[in-house]
Design an enzyme around this catalytic site. Structure first.
Site, PDB file in Angstrom:
ATOM      1  N   ASP A 156       0.832  -1.198   0.000  1.00 32.66           N
ATOM      2  CA  ASP A 156       0.000   0.000   0.000  1.00 32.66           C
ATOM      3  C   ASP A 156       0.870   1.252   0.000  1.00 32.66           C
ATOM      4  OD1 ASP A 156      -2.370   1.760   0.616  1.00 32.66           O
ATOM      5  OD2 ASP A 156      -3.301  -0.183   0.957  1.00 32.66           O
ATOM      6  N   HIS A 229      -3.994   5.999   3.165  1.00 30.24           N
ATOM      7  CA  HIS A 229      -4.603   4.764   2.674  1.00 30.24           C
ATOM      8  C   HIS A 229      -3.968   3.526   3.303  1.00 30.24           C
ATOM      9  CE1 HIS A 229      -5.794   1.682  -0.317  1.00 30.24           C
ATOM     10  NE2 HIS A 229      -6.801   2.479  -0.615  1.00 30.24           N
ATOM     11  N   SER A 559     -11.005  -1.040  -1.213  1.00 34.51           N
ATOM     12  CA  SER A 559      -9.730  -1.007  -0.486  1.00 34.51           C
ATOM     13  C   SER A 559      -9.961  -1.216   1.004  1.00 34.51           C
ATOM     14  CB  SER A 559      -9.036   0.343  -0.691  1.00 34.51           C
ATOM     15  OG  SER A 559      -8.452   0.425  -1.961  1.00 34.51           O
TER      16      SER A 559
END
Length: 737
Positions: A156, A229, A559
């Protein structure tokens, strides 16, 4: 041949009213008290919400007593009842701040059952583990199951190592089998790793090659996360317990990753972009380091053959090394065949909702009200002028793009904005605020329908579904009957008990173009409005102008659903150490459910109809049931080789997966014979009297001596036969076909 096919085709129309369950501290006067009031559903619905009524029943009930109580009470006590919450799931009734007179009046209503004073309860979780049926000290969250070392690798944008979700209190020494390292870089040293975060690497060569040197004023050239994220996904899968987690007091509870005692290894491969070269290097490092689960919330082009799909090939190597690979399905829904990560060895995860929301009430000048969603942390607005399009600015003002809004037209007003036109929700809010607007109403695109994502706006603002947006737009533009349109926004806090799960409109859909005999996605998991950890220096909107900082943030996407399944897979790997990645996948798929918490088929919010397998695959994951599936459909790496052979891959194409494997001259199987837990039968539109036979083999992982009978629900127009109809097992591990 033995398989279980559960194919149900239903068309239903459901009118459903979402009711508030507002978590607030009572501000009533000392002579008022908060009560939980129970009613008879049928009587109240009939009397207070007849067909065609736009007024919620709880408002109608309270309105019916407000005027009477105002006349009968002393002037000092004459304040209207204050609604805190409304319930339709856990009970039928509401919680409200009431005077003794108002409670007396309520008790005389036909349908009133009883009322009890509110009482304090200890907080439980930020919702996802509870929604998934996980409970501390029990089942998969029993201490004995959490002791086993499982390492989750996350590919990520990096991680914020100091976050409390990644503290290592109570964790034993790092397992000796671990071969990873903690790479040093900008603002990241080996001391940032601990017994929780045991590995951190970063990969940037591909990105720099394509886009030039990384801007180190925006990105840490290290495993440290500046985007948010990666921190969010890592904590969702394996973040440690953190009490009193919330964003601006919303979604308050104890944050917990699904397998919160897992070790975490981070592989930063995403900067402004995620280069395939960097991503492949990250996956390779993860395999060599010795992770047990790989969580990959990114993907490649959907319609690329597996031998041309770098992610498919890399993940195949992972599963060949015994690593479970969980991948996001993509956020390009609800259009058909928009899936990413469709290879059968990948766990492809769609996104759906929790039973928690963050509602707003938008009230127009004509008394119409609409429900939206928001994470705004300030007060609501009073009735303010409402502007849109030409009444707000120049070309593209309806999208609130930069430079389109005229400060003279929007100053102190609520601006109505349409989603889209390559401007993010956060940026639209920023544009409205910079132009002097007082608030914003954001209308969903037609594609996103009635889905309500909650955003931490920089000004009073609310998301709205398409139908509400259409009505508000019409009201705003109807100058003939409405020369001065106005609106107000009220923020209602955190609500529990919503209908759930509901398939998110953004979740990418099947059919699977690359392998049409394999249904994708495999399952769905929570991915809408998910609370998880956030970097300390990154604003909740990611805007530079936003000076707010949060410890946790809410985000949406596949996600977010992907790491839920990564964490659940780690739980199952703890319980069943000898299970293969395919066995874990089978358990998750065969125990998934297809009905919501109201007993109805899972809704697809994009179409307001029952969701299908092309949206949720086998259904919504159920961790505790998956820990004891009874039977599994296991698949070895060699089985996948034969599957690829059935796709008529050439020797050179097969060599991308296996160096020393040659396909047999004569096919030994058809694509549909892969021992997958689900399958699709493809018929030509004009096909008649077509017969297709598929084979499956199941392995007993339940009771040693057990018998299973086949239950078939046939799709319309299809006749099905399963042989044998009964399977009897004599021991664990026995395989029958």
């Amino acid at each position: 041949m033995f398989f279980l096919l559960h194919a149900v085709i239903r068309i239903f129309i459901l009118t459903w009213l979402l009711l508030p369950f507002l978590a607030v501290t009572s501000t009533a006067q000392a002579n008022k008290q908060t009560y939980i009031v129970h009613f008879d559903r049928s009587k109240i619905k009939t009397a207070y919400q007849p067909l065609g009524s736009s007024t919620p029943w709880h408002e109608a009930v309270l309105n019916s007593i407000a005027e009477v109580s105002a006349q009968e009470e002393d002037e000092s006590e004459a304040t209207p009842p204050q609604l805190l919450y409304a319930y339709e799931t856990v009970m039928f009734g509401f919680a409200a701040s009431l005077s003794s007179k108002q409670l007396e009046l309520l008790s005389k209503i036909d349908g009133f059952q009883y009322a009890t004073p509110d009482e304090d309860l200890s907080l439980d979780t930020t919702r996802t583990p509870h929604f998934l049926g996980l409970e501390k000290g029990k089942g998969l969250w029993h201490a004995s199951n959490l002791k086993s070392d499982v390492i989750i690798g996350v590919v990520d944008t990096g991680i914020w190592p100091e976050h409390p979700s990644f503290q290592d209190h109570g964790l034993p020494d790092i397992p000796k089998r671990w071969k990873g390292t903690c790479m040093e870089g900008k603002n990241f040293s080996s001391s940032n790793c601990n017994q929780k975060l045991i590995g951190a690497r970063f990969f940037f060569k591909g990105h720099e090659r394509k886009y030039g040197k990384i801007n180190e004023t925006e990105h840490f050239k290290s495993a440290r996360d500046s985007d948010g994220h990666g921190t969010h996904t890592a904590s969702t899968a394996a973040g440690n317990l953190v009490e009193n987690a919330s964003i601006f007091g919303l979604a308050n509870g104890t944050a917990a990753g699904l397998r919160y005692t897992s070790r975490i290894a981070v592989y930063k491969a995403c900067w402004t972009h995620c280069a395939t070269t960097d991503t492949l290097a990250a996956i390779e490092a993860a395999i060599l380091d010795g992770v047990d689960v790989l969580s990959i919330s990114l993907g490649s082009t959907a319609d690329r053959p597996y031998y041309r799909d770098h992610m498919a090939r890399a993940s195949f190597q992972a599963i060949a090394n015994g690593i479970f690979v969980s991948c996001s399905a993509g956020n390009d829904g609800p259009s058909e065949s928009t899936l990413k990560n469709t290879a059968p060895w990948m766990m492809t995860v769609g996104a759906s909702s929790l039973d928690r929301s963050f509602p707003t009430i938008i009230k127009l000048g004509n008394e119409q009200t609409f429900r939206g969603a928001s994470l705004y942390d300030g007060k609501g607005t009073k009735q303010l002028p409402l502007v849109y399009g030409k009444t707000a600015g120049v070309k593209f003002a309806e999208y609130c793009v930069a430079g389109s809004l005229d400060p003279k037209l929007v100053q102190g007003k609520i601006v109505l904005c349409k989603a889209g036109n390559k401007t993010s929700t956060a940026m639209k809010g920023e544009n409205v605020k910079m132009a002097g607007g007082a608030a914003m109403l954001l209308i969903n695109s037609k594609k996103r329908a009635e889905e309500l994502k909650a955003y931490p706006h920089v000004l009073p603002a609310s998301s709205l579904g398409v139908s509400a947006g259409r009505a508000i737009t019409k009201y705003t533009l109807s100058r003939g009957t409405n020369k001065n349109p106005t609106a107000s926004i009220a923020f209602k806090g955190t609500v529990y008990g919503d209908r759930a799960p509901v398939m998110a409109a953004f979740s990418s859909r099947g059919p699977n173009v690359v392998g049409p005999d394999i249904i994708k996605p495999d399952v769905t998991a929570p991915g809408l409005n998910i609370l998880a950890a956030w970097p300390a220096l990154t604003s909740p909107t990611r805007l530079n102008s936003d000076k707010r900082r949060v410890l946790f943030n809410i985000d949406s996407g596949t996600s977010m659903s992907c790491p839920h399944v990564s964490g659940i897979a780690a739980l199952l790997k703890s319980r069943h150490k000898d299970w293969s990645p395919a066995a874990i996948k089978s358990a998750l798929m065969t125990t998934a459910y297809v009905t919501d918490n109201k007993g109805s088929p899972i809704l697809d919010i994009a179409f307001n109809t029952s969701a299908t397998s092309f949206a949720f695959g086998s259904g919504h994951v159920d961790p505790e049931r998956a820990s004891d599936p009874g039977l599994i459909y296991d698949i070895t790496p060699e089985d996948y080789f034969y599957y690829l052979c059935s796709l008529k891959y050439t020797h050179s194409q097969m060599s991308l997966f296996a160096h020393n494997f040659t396909c047999p001259k004569h096919a030994t199987m058809q694509p549909g014979d892969l021992n997958y837990p689900s399958f699709a039968v493809n018929f030509n539109k004009r096909a008649e009297n077509i017969r297709v036979t598929y084979k499956r083999t199941v392995t007993n992982v339940g009771a040693p001596k057990s018998t299973y009978k086949v239950l078939v629900e046939e799709p319309k127009g299809v006749s099905m036969t399963v042989n044998p109809k009964i399977l009897t097992f004599q021991k664990l591990g026995e395989k029958l076909s």
